[in-house]
Enzyme design. Structure first.
Site, PDB file in Angstrom:
ATOM      1  N   TYR A  58       0.825  -1.215   0.000  1.00 53.84           N
ATOM      2  CA  TYR A  58       0.000   0.000   0.000  1.00 53.84           C
ATOM      3  C   TYR A  58       0.861   1.267   0.000  1.00 53.84           C
ATOM      4  CZ  TYR A  58      -4.726  -1.853   0.878  1.00 53.84           C
ATOM      5  OH  TYR A  58      -5.951  -2.448   0.771  1.00 53.84           O
ATOM      6  N   LYS A 115       3.241 -15.069   1.944  1.00 53.25           N
ATOM      7  CA  LYS A 115       3.512 -15.928   0.789  1.00 53.25           C
ATOM      8  C   LYS A 115       5.024 -16.125   0.704  1.00 53.25           C
ATOM      9  CE  LYS A 115       1.279 -16.934  -2.617  1.00 53.25           C
ATOM     10  NZ  LYS A 115       0.824 -18.279  -3.077  1.00 53.25           N
ATOM     11  N   ASP A 163      -2.903 -17.836   0.408  1.00 56.98           N
ATOM     12  CA  ASP A 163      -3.952 -18.475  -0.407  1.00 56.98           C
ATOM     13  C   ASP A 163      -4.586 -19.629   0.367  1.00 56.98           C
ATOM     14  OD1 ASP A 163      -1.511 -19.798  -0.584  1.00 56.98           O
ATOM     15  OD2 ASP A 163      -1.731 -20.351  -2.692  1.00 56.98           O
ATOM     16  N   ASP A 172      -6.264  -7.076   4.148  1.00 56.99           N
ATOM     17  CA  ASP A 172      -7.435  -6.439   3.534  1.00 56.99           C
ATOM     18  C   ASP A 172      -8.359  -7.522   2.960  1.00 56.99           C
ATOM     19  OD1 ASP A 172      -9.061  -4.363   2.525  1.00 56.99           O
ATOM     20  OD2 ASP A 172      -8.075  -4.493   0.581  1.00 56.99           O
ATOM     21  N   ASP A 174     -12.090  -9.216   4.770  1.00 57.81           N
ATOM     22  CA  ASP A 174     -13.411  -9.213   4.120  1.00 57.81           C
ATOM     23  C   ASP A 174     -13.990 -10.623   4.118  1.00 57.81           C
ATOM     24  OD1 ASP A 174     -13.266  -6.498   3.498  1.00 57.81           O
ATOM     25  OD2 ASP A 174     -14.064  -6.797   1.480  1.00 57.81           O
TER      26      ASP A 174
HETATM   27  C1  IPM Z   1     -10.361  -1.389   4.297  1.00 53.01           C
HETATM   28  C2  IPM Z   1     -10.667  -0.720   2.987  1.00 53.01           C
HETATM   29  C3  IPM Z   1      -9.563   0.255   2.671  1.00 53.01           C
HETATM   30  C4  IPM Z   1      -8.282  -0.541   2.471  1.00 53.01           C
HETATM   31  C5  IPM Z   1      -9.823   1.218   1.505  1.00 53.01           C
HETATM   32  C6  IPM Z   1     -11.113   1.972   1.655  1.00 53.01           C
HETATM   33  C7  IPM Z   1      -8.672   2.171   1.305  1.00 53.01           C
HETATM   34  O1  IPM Z   1     -10.841  -1.680   2.003  1.00 53.01           O
HETATM   35  O2  IPM Z   1     -10.192  -0.666   5.299  1.00 53.01           O
HETATM   36  O3  IPM Z   1     -10.297  -2.610   4.340  1.00 53.01           O
HETATM   37  O4  IPM Z   1      -8.003  -1.043   1.369  1.00 53.01           O
HETATM   38  O5  IPM Z   1      -7.544  -0.665   3.436  1.00 53.01           O
HETATM   39 MG    MG Z   2     -10.930  -3.701   2.736  1.00 52.26          MG
END
Ligand code: IPM
Ligand code: MG
Length: 370
Positions: free
Chosen positions: A143, A194, A227, A251, A255
């Protein structure tokens, strides 16, 4: 509390302001009923800041964030700002907050409320009772690494570049957070990278192993490729206690873990810096969900992720564990009583708006506090 704690609220875009309204109502409840006085200031981040100031986060707002005892954030971004130049996209505001406040440790718990086990896309028995935390490194890796950018090559082709980079100290400090957290929970850490294809992953694994040997051998440590971890999260999520991983993998995996709980609308997060000489950490609390432009402004969003982020703030910034417990219990009870926003709606339950969910939480807080 002798002096009022300073909170900066950055509601942001999309459903951010709606869910944050419920947070403010709950903050008022705690002020009235538990004498938790906070000085709350509001400001802009993301698309709304671009509309007003031409940039997603002004230096003034950044300075306020640095001075605050905690920052609460809603969500940033939306289709309206999708085509802006990269450097002034709404997301840059959030990334600057994380970077400048040095919030290197992002805690993303994925907890399945009993009443919601059936809302998961996985079989109930795989997720019932799930309680894991992903510790995501938040200020390094691909990032932020350089070189980065898009360049045009002599032959006219274009090339996009990002760099995955980690130093030993960046790895060690986030691994330490994971080990410390595991000690207060199930005493298991799974470190994810990884290392089979990336040198930064090899270094990650070596440093985590070294730290474990030197200071945390009472915690069980395992290593997993990212993975495989994605696969294991949907195959047998309860094998995990604490997962520690880098910025990008964290990230993605968070999710995935979030969805195990039935909805992204349930997941809070805390982003923490290093403690200073007084033990005070810079901190930002935000729901894991985004701005949900499709339902924004319609009073349909689930405010629970943002409310649970407030509970994390009580716990991690102000050592108010019992207030955090109370708020979390209220959320559990309201969901168990069948009050559901659309994202967690199930047969036989009562579908409620964002505001009504807030009403029910307040009623439940009243009831629990009696
Ligand atoms: C998160 C989001 C952020 C990230 C975005 C909005 C920049 O997806 O906090 O997980 O990628 O970190
Ligand atoms: Mg995210």
């Amino acid at each position: 509390m002798p002096t009022n704690k300073k909170l900066l609220i950055l509601a942001g875009d999309g459903i951010g302001p709606e869910v944050m309204t419920q947070v403010k109502r709950v903050l008022d409840w705690f002020a009235k009923n538990q004498a938790l006085k906070f000085d709350v200031e509001d400001d802009l981040v993301g698309g709304c800041a671009i509309d007003k100031h031409g940039m997603p986060l002004t230096d003034e707002t950044m300075a306020k964030a640095m001075k605050a005892d905690a920052v609460l954030l809603g969500a940033v971004g939306g289709p309206k700002w999708d085509n802006l130049p990269f450097e002034i996209k709404p997301e840059r505001g959030l990334l600057r907050l994380r970077k400048d406040m040095e919030l290197f440790a992002n805690l993303r718990p994925a907890i399945v409320f009993d009443a919601l086990a059936e809302a998961s896309s996985l079989k109930t028995e795989l997720v019932a009772g799930l309680d894991i935390v992903i510790v995501r490194e938040l200020t390094g890796g691909v990032y932020f690494g350089s070189p980065r950018g898009i360049e045009t090559l002599p032959n006219g082709e274009r090339r996009g570049i990002n760099t995955q980079v980690y130093t030993t100290s960046e790895i060690v400090r986030v691994a330490r957070v994971a080990f410390e957290l595991a000690r207060k929970r199930g005493r298991k850490v799974c470190s994810v990278e990884k290392a089979n294809v990336m040198e930064s992953g090899v270094l990650w694994r070596e440093e985590v192993t070294k730290l474990h040997k030197a200071e945390y051998s009472d915690v069980e440590l395992s290593h997993m490729y990212a993975d495989n971890c994605a696969m294991q999260l949907v195959r047998q999520p309860k094998q995990f206690d604490v997962i520690v991983t880098d910025n990008l993998f964290g990230d993605l995996l968070s999710d995935c873990a979030a969805m195990l709980t039935g909805s992204l609308g349930m997941l809070p997060s805390a982003s923490l810096g290093a403690p200073d000489a007084n033990g005070r950490r810079k901190a930002l609390y935000e729901p894991v969900h985004g701005t949900a432009p499709d339902i924004a402004g319609k009073d349909l969003a689930n405010p629970l992720a943002c409310l649970l982020s407030l509970a994390m703030m009580f716990r991690y910034s102000f050592d108010l564990g019992s207030s955090a417990d109370l708020l979390e219990q209220a959320a559990k009870n309201v969901v168990a009583a069948g009050f559901r926003t659309g994202d967690i709606m199930a047969a036989g339950c009562t579908k409620v708006s964002t505001t009504r969910m807030g009403d029910e939480i307040l009623k439940e807080l009243d009831r629990l506090a009696k």
